[in-house]
Design an enzyme around this catalytic site. Structure first.
Site, PDB file in Angstrom:
ATOM      1  N   HIS A   1       0.796  -1.088   0.060  1.00 41.04           N
ATOM      2  CA  HIS A   1      -0.090   0.096  -0.048  1.00 41.04           C
ATOM      3  C   HIS A   1       0.972   1.133   0.095  1.00 41.04           C
ATOM      4  O   HIS A   1       2.062   1.038   0.281  1.00 41.04           O
ATOM      5  CB  HIS A   1      -1.011   0.000   1.323  1.00 41.04           C
ATOM      6  CG  HIS A   1      -1.860  -0.812   1.004  1.00 41.04           C
ATOM      7  ND1 HIS A   1      -2.998  -0.985   2.049  1.00 41.04           N
ATOM      8  CD2 HIS A   1      -2.400  -1.915   0.175  1.00 41.04           C
ATOM      9  CE1 HIS A   1      -3.893  -2.090   1.608  1.00 41.04           C
ATOM     10  NE2 HIS A   1      -3.418  -2.561   0.553  1.00 41.04           N
TER      11      HIS A   1
ATOM     12  N   GLU B   1       1.039   3.888   1.967  1.00 43.76           N
ATOM     13  CA  GLU B   1       1.667   4.155   3.352  1.00 43.76           C
ATOM     14  C   GLU B   1       3.084   3.259   3.519  1.00 43.76           C
ATOM     15  O   GLU B   1       4.176   3.789   4.155  1.00 43.76           O
ATOM     16  CB  GLU B   1       0.873   3.839   4.598  1.00 43.76           C
ATOM     17  CG  GLU B   1      -0.642   4.590   4.324  1.00 43.76           C
ATOM     18  CD  GLU B   1      -1.786   4.050   3.504  1.00 43.76           C
ATOM     19  OE1 GLU B   1      -2.915   3.931   4.251  1.00 43.76           O
ATOM     20  OE2 GLU B   1      -1.465   3.157   2.671  1.00 43.76           O
TER      21      GLU B   1
ATOM     22  N   CYS C   1      -5.885   1.636   6.005  1.00 43.38           N
ATOM     23  CA  CYS C   1      -6.727   0.384   6.228  1.00 43.38           C
ATOM     24  C   CYS C   1      -6.602  -0.142   7.729  1.00 43.38           C
ATOM     25  O   CYS C   1      -5.247   0.139   8.351  1.00 43.38           O
ATOM     26  CB  CYS C   1      -6.305  -0.609   5.440  1.00 43.38           C
ATOM     27  SG  CYS C   1      -4.519  -1.315   5.195  1.00 43.38           S
TER      28      CYS C   1
ATOM     29  N   THR D   1     -12.509   0.217 -37.190  1.00 47.42           N
ATOM     30  CA  THR D   1     -11.227   0.275 -36.470  1.00 47.42           C
ATOM     31  C   THR D   1     -10.561  -1.227 -36.771  1.00 47.42           C
ATOM     32  O   THR D   1      -9.508  -1.355 -37.061  1.00 47.42           O
ATOM     33  CB  THR D   1     -11.286   0.597 -34.992  1.00 47.42           C
ATOM     34  OG1 THR D   1     -11.600   1.889 -34.851  1.00 47.42           O
ATOM     35  CG2 THR D   1      -9.720   0.538 -34.624  1.00 47.42           C
TER      36      THR D   1
ATOM     37  N   ASP E   1      -7.571  -0.885 -39.485  1.00 54.28           N
ATOM     38  CA  ASP E   1      -6.142  -0.977 -38.818  1.00 54.28           C
ATOM     39  C   ASP E   1      -5.717  -2.140 -38.608  1.00 54.28           C
ATOM     40  O   ASP E   1      -4.381  -2.536 -38.454  1.00 54.28           O
ATOM     41  CB  ASP E   1      -6.262  -0.252 -37.524  1.00 54.28           C
ATOM     42  CG  ASP E   1      -6.511   1.454 -37.637  1.00 54.28           C
ATOM     43  OD1 ASP E   1      -6.411   1.643 -38.861  1.00 54.28           O
ATOM     44  OD2 ASP E   1      -7.049   1.896 -36.735  1.00 54.28           O
TER      45      ASP E   1
ATOM     46  N   LEU F   1      -4.118  -5.403 -30.508  1.00 51.78           N
ATOM     47  CA  LEU F   1      -5.038  -4.971 -29.182  1.00 51.78           C
ATOM     48  C   LEU F   1      -4.476  -5.781 -27.899  1.00 51.78           C
ATOM     49  O   LEU F   1      -5.532  -6.123 -27.200  1.00 51.78           O
ATOM     50  CB  LEU F   1      -6.287  -4.849 -29.464  1.00 51.78           C
ATOM     51  CG  LEU F   1      -6.920  -3.997 -30.576  1.00 51.78           C
ATOM     52  CD1 LEU F   1      -8.438  -4.253 -30.950  1.00 51.78           C
ATOM     53  CD2 LEU F   1      -6.586  -2.478 -29.967  1.00 51.78           C
TER      54      LEU F   1
END
Length: 330
Positions: free
Chosen positions: A51, A53, A101, A215, A219, A223
């Site tokens: 986290h 912190e 938390c 698209t 193209d 992806l």
């Protein structure tokens, strides 16, 4: 420097990892020593990792004692710090964008760290409403730590908007667009590799990537999320088209990605959804989007500009090499 100044540093750092922490919230933390010296500015970077912190405390301790050999894994980091902090951060001050938390999930509770290291005060932007994670404020106060809540609260709530939707089991919809400096979406690679890598990192976290059939035909993209790393997961795909999926050329690279599910409409279970496309695709779906991720390079493109006629509110702006990018909402 004001408390708002330091909280904005924490917020700004958290925005750099927005969307990459799914399904967790983006959180930032700043730590000052007892004399007010800035020691660290860190964020939560990915679900399952440390986290904000813990990252900030680790960095602050290393700043004060570079000889400390602190491990990288979150639980090991937590345990090491509890045994080896030597009260280097006694009477320190923290600025956190979300209430620390007070429970052990994949990583230990952050409120405990502030208590054990004897921090003097913790400034918090937004109180955590999650029943499991909340309670940090009460814990800190019970252990003699001053707490001040509501610093830059509006900005803190803006940062949490994706998470608050996921928390309610609602879909969060993001539209990604890349433009040249003069607003043109044309060109094979409008954004640089750093921008494309960031977009691929987001793709690797998605439940669903949505593109238009035009698209895909024009193209012939793959992806996937290859720029995010060798183990990055390619997103499942939804193709919105007036034509049946069976009419598409099966040799289009996007269809060849292993373990990818292809949909013709958005499944209800998808909670983190990104739309990718050009100006026309954006016009069709803009009103249904929660946020917009827009990359801009430093080039003027000769093709005609896209006429979008959208007034967006900027939430965050940053740099990726010579590209700029912003996160916006309507």
């Amino acid at each position: 420097m004001t408390k708002e100044f330091y909280m904005k540093l924490a917020l700004n750092e958290a925005w750099k990892f927005q969307f990459l922490t799914y399904p967790n919230p983006a959180v930032g933390c700043v730590i000052l020593d007892k004399h007010g010296k800035l020691l660290s500015i860190k964020a939560h970077e990915q679900a399952g990792l440390a986290h904000a912190e813990l990252n900030a405390i680790k960095t602050a301790l290393k700043e004060l004692d570079p000889a400390l050999q602190i491990p990288d894994e979150a639980n090991a980091t937590h345990e090491f710090i509890l045994k080896n902090h030597s009260f280097l951060l006694k009477d320190a001050i923290a600025f956190v964008t979300l209430e620390p938390c007070n429970h052990k999930g994949k990583t230990p509770p952050c409120a405990t760290l502030f208590s054990k290291l004897e921090f003097k005060k913790v400034f918090i932007s937004v109180k955590d409403t999650h029943k499991l994670a909340s309670g940090g404020i009460e814990f800190l106060r019970q252990h003699g730590i001053e707490v001040e809540l509501g610093i830059c609260e509006k900005e803190g709530l803006d940062l949490l908007k994706p998470f608050l939707k996921w928390q309610k089991n609602e879909p969060f919809k993001l539209f990604k667009l890349a433009l040249s400096l003069n607003g043109s979406p044309f060109g094979k690679f409008v954004s640089n590799e750093l921008s494309r890598t960031y977009a691929h990192k987001i793709r690797s976290k998605l439940d669903l990537l949505v593109v238009g059939g035009e698209t895909l035909r024009k193209d012939r993209p793959i992806l996937d999320a290859r720029l995010a790393g060798i183990d990055a997961k390619a997103p499942n795909l939804c193709i919105l088209s007036h034509q049946d999926l069976a009419s598409f050329d099966e040799k289009i690279p996007a269809f060849k990605v292993q373990n990818r599910r292809i949909y013709a409409q958005i499944p209800k279970e998808a909670k983190f959804i990104m739309f990718e496309g050009g100006a026309e695709f954006l016009k069709s779906f803009a009103k249904g989007m929660d946020m917009f991720l827009i990359f801009s390079n430093s080039k003027f493109i000769a093709e005609a500009n896209a006429s979008l006629n959208l007034e967006l509110k900027p939430l965050y702006k940053g740099f990726l090499g010579d590209d700029t990018y912003g996160i916006y909402e309507l």
